[in-house]
Write an enzyme that holds these catalytic residues in place. Structure first.
Site, PDB file in Angstrom:
ATOM      1  N   LEU A  10      -8.106   7.643   1.478  1.00 34.69           N
ATOM      2  CA  LEU A  10      -7.946   9.072   1.752  1.00 34.69           C
ATOM      3  C   LEU A  10      -6.866   9.328   2.796  1.00 34.69           C
ATOM      4  CD1 LEU A  10     -11.692  10.165   1.840  1.00 34.69           C
ATOM      5  CD2 LEU A  10     -10.092  10.264  -0.084  1.00 34.69           C
ATOM      6  N   GLN A  11      -6.803   8.472   3.809  1.00 36.01           N
ATOM      7  CA  GLN A  11      -5.851   8.711   4.890  1.00 36.01           C
ATOM      8  C   GLN A  11      -4.406   8.560   4.439  1.00 36.01           C
ATOM      9  OE1 GLN A  11      -6.371   5.385   7.898  1.00 36.01           O
ATOM     10  NE2 GLN A  11      -7.585   4.581   6.206  1.00 36.01           N
ATOM     11  N   ASP A  56       1.206   1.845   8.668  1.00 39.94           N
ATOM     12  CA  ASP A  56       0.866   1.129   9.904  1.00 39.94           C
ATOM     13  C   ASP A  56       1.865   1.342  11.032  1.00 39.94           C
ATOM     14  OD1 ASP A  56      -1.484  -0.028   8.890  1.00 39.94           O
ATOM     15  OD2 ASP A  56      -0.346  -1.618   7.913  1.00 39.94           O
ATOM     16  N   GLU A  97      -9.300  -0.889  11.901  1.00 42.51           N
ATOM     17  CA  GLU A  97      -9.939  -1.943  11.105  1.00 42.51           C
ATOM     18  C   GLU A  97      -9.681  -3.334  11.682  1.00 42.51           C
ATOM     19  OE1 GLU A  97      -8.230  -1.978   7.186  1.00 42.51           O
ATOM     20  OE2 GLU A  97      -6.183  -2.247   7.932  1.00 42.51           O
ATOM     21  N   GLY A 150       0.831  -1.204   0.000  1.00 42.86           N
ATOM     22  CA  GLY A 150       0.000   0.000   0.000  1.00 42.86           C
ATOM     23  C   GLY A 150       0.862   1.249   0.000  1.00 42.86           C
ATOM     24  N   GLY A 190      -5.008  -0.381  10.096  1.00 38.06           N
ATOM     25  CA  GLY A 190      -4.278  -0.967  11.211  1.00 38.06           C
ATOM     26  C   GLY A 190      -4.776  -2.363  11.483  1.00 38.06           C
ATOM     27  N   ARG A 191      -4.097  -3.346  10.894  1.00 31.47           N
ATOM     28  CA  ARG A 191      -4.549  -4.736  10.999  1.00 31.47           C
ATOM     29  C   ARG A 191      -4.302  -5.309  12.387  1.00 31.47           C
ATOM     30  NH1 ARG A 191      -5.633  -8.377   7.267  1.00 31.47           N
ATOM     31  NH2 ARG A 191      -4.994  -6.861   5.704  1.00 31.47           N
TER      32      ARG A 191
END
Length: 420
Positions: free
Chosen positions: A298-299, A144, A247, A13, A191-192
């Protein structure tokens, strides 16, 4: 070492500042023409190397490369593609070496997170065994903030700034309407397994009673009754409740609150939908009207509100990668080192790729409040310097300007085709 070309690729990402690292790599390489010939960028990351799909950055002007520093996204294309072990798929590594040999590439700069550093480490090991040594340097990147050894990960400071600003603005909106309308606003962030991004929402708070009133971390098992009681208390005290949720929020048994049932290319569970899950829970149990927002791309794409500190970090990591390579270092990653002292300052260090690969740095427990729904002063002291400073892009007709690249491809010289 004779002059060799370099291969640079972006992975995973993207962020608001990953192109600043690309800028650092290319500008640094141009200062050492006696060591590095051309910098070839992989079109769509490591896939570009496997398919011999290379972009010749020497055709880009100095001004265009400089403009990468204020351009979001991945300028050369990124990918989620994890190299398997040599034993599982020897052909992948043979193909990389074939392409690197064909284009006289002696340096490999891989810009990504933990999985990407694993790839760079594997290439450094296997290329040596295959008789064509490649100098491999990882360049840290992940919103992250979960890479080990480095004080923070380039990309995180900007997403942290975006989240803090957004939850403040969203909370002001809901507060102005809460008497007769919406009382709950929930913002879902990335944030997994690590709650760094969610934690940054607390930076919006100047006083203890300010929003957000609740933060939901993946490190803390979700307790429904405690959560609902906190929501009810906040509405009673403030008239509304603003919530930031990661998330990756999960139950005590390790299952995610929002599991879409799919997997990505790295084998990670596809997430998304924890905000509406919590909104429906609140509506069912407490009856409050709600709104929720999914920050999503967006973040991590909001270059217009990037942290100047983060931009500096990202550029410096790209620059350091080249400097380390021409010094003869190999299989390492430049890192950000926080210097001691009350005033924030930092320097560049290094870590071995073997130690970085596939290691996830979660939030320490003493960064999360005892109740599990907030951060501690220690966490705030860590986070606050990372969002400092503005680095606004130039604007044209009211819209931020971006780098306009030619992206001229390198002629293919191999006769063989490689399928992904």
């Amino acid at each position: 070492m004779a002059t060799k070309n370099a291969f640079y690729a972006q992975s995973g990402g993207v962020t608001a500042v990953i192109n600043a690292s690309a800028c650092g790599v290319i500008e640094a390489a141009r200062k050492h023409p006696d060591k590095i010939g051309k910098v070839y960028a992989g079109h769509n990351g490591i896939i570009g190397a496997l398919t011999e799909d290379l972009i010749d950055t020497s055709h880009e002007s100095d001004d265009t490369i400089a403009a990468l520093k204020h351009t979001p996204g991945g300028a050369f294309g990124s990918c989620r593609y994890k190299l398997r072990s040599f034993e599982e798929n020897q052909r992948e590594y043979e193909r990389l070496v074939e392409v690197f040999k064909a284009h006289d590439i002696g340096y490999f700069f891989y810009n990504g997170g933990g999985d990407s550093q694993d790839t760079a480490h594997k290439v450094s090991q296997i290329s040596e065994k295959m008789g064509y040594p490649i100098t491999c340097i990882g360049i840290p990147k992940t919103v992250d903030n979960d890479l080990p050894f480095t004080d923070c990960s380039p990309g995180f400071g900007s997403v942290a700034k975006y989240v803090a600003v957004s939850i403040r603005e969203g909370a002001l909106d809901v507060a102005s309407m809460c008497e007769s309308s919406t009382k709950i606003f929930i913002m879902e962030v990335m944030g997994r397994h690590a709650g760094w991004i969610a934690a940054s929402g607390a930076l919006a708070r100047e006083e203890s009673a300010d929003a957000p009133q609740i933060i939901v971390f993946p490190e803390i098992p979700f307790e429904q009754e405690a959560f609902l009681e906190k929501v009810k208390h906040s509405v009673k005290r403030d008239g509304f409740c603003a919530i930031v949720v990661s998330e990756g929020a999960q139950r005590r048994d390790g299952t995610f609150l929002a599991d879409s049932g799919g997997k990505d290319a790295f084998g990670h569970t596809q997430l998304g939908g924890v905000a509406p899950y919590l909104a429906q829970l609140i509506k069912k149990e407490l009856g409050y009207k709600y709104h929720w927002a999914l920050s999503d791309y967006l973040q991590r794409a909001a270059r217009h509100i990037a942290s100047a500190t983060d931009v500096d970090h990202a550029y410096a990591m790209g620059q350091a990668a080249v400097e380390f390579a021409i010094e003869g270092k190999n299989a390492i990653m430049p890192i950000i080192v926080r210097n001691p002292g009350e005033e924030y300052s930092w320097s560049v260090g290094q870590a071995n790729l073997a130690d970085v690969a596939n290691v996830e740095q979660k939030m320490p427990r003493d960064f999360i409040s005892e109740c599990g729904f907030d951060i501690t002063p220690k966490c705030r002291d860590y986070l606050l310097p990372l969002i400092q400073g503005e680095s606004y892009p130039p604007y044209k007709n009211g819209i931020p300007m971006i780098a306009k690249m030619k992206k001229i491809k390198v002629d293919k010289v191999l006769n063989t085709h490689f399928s992904i």
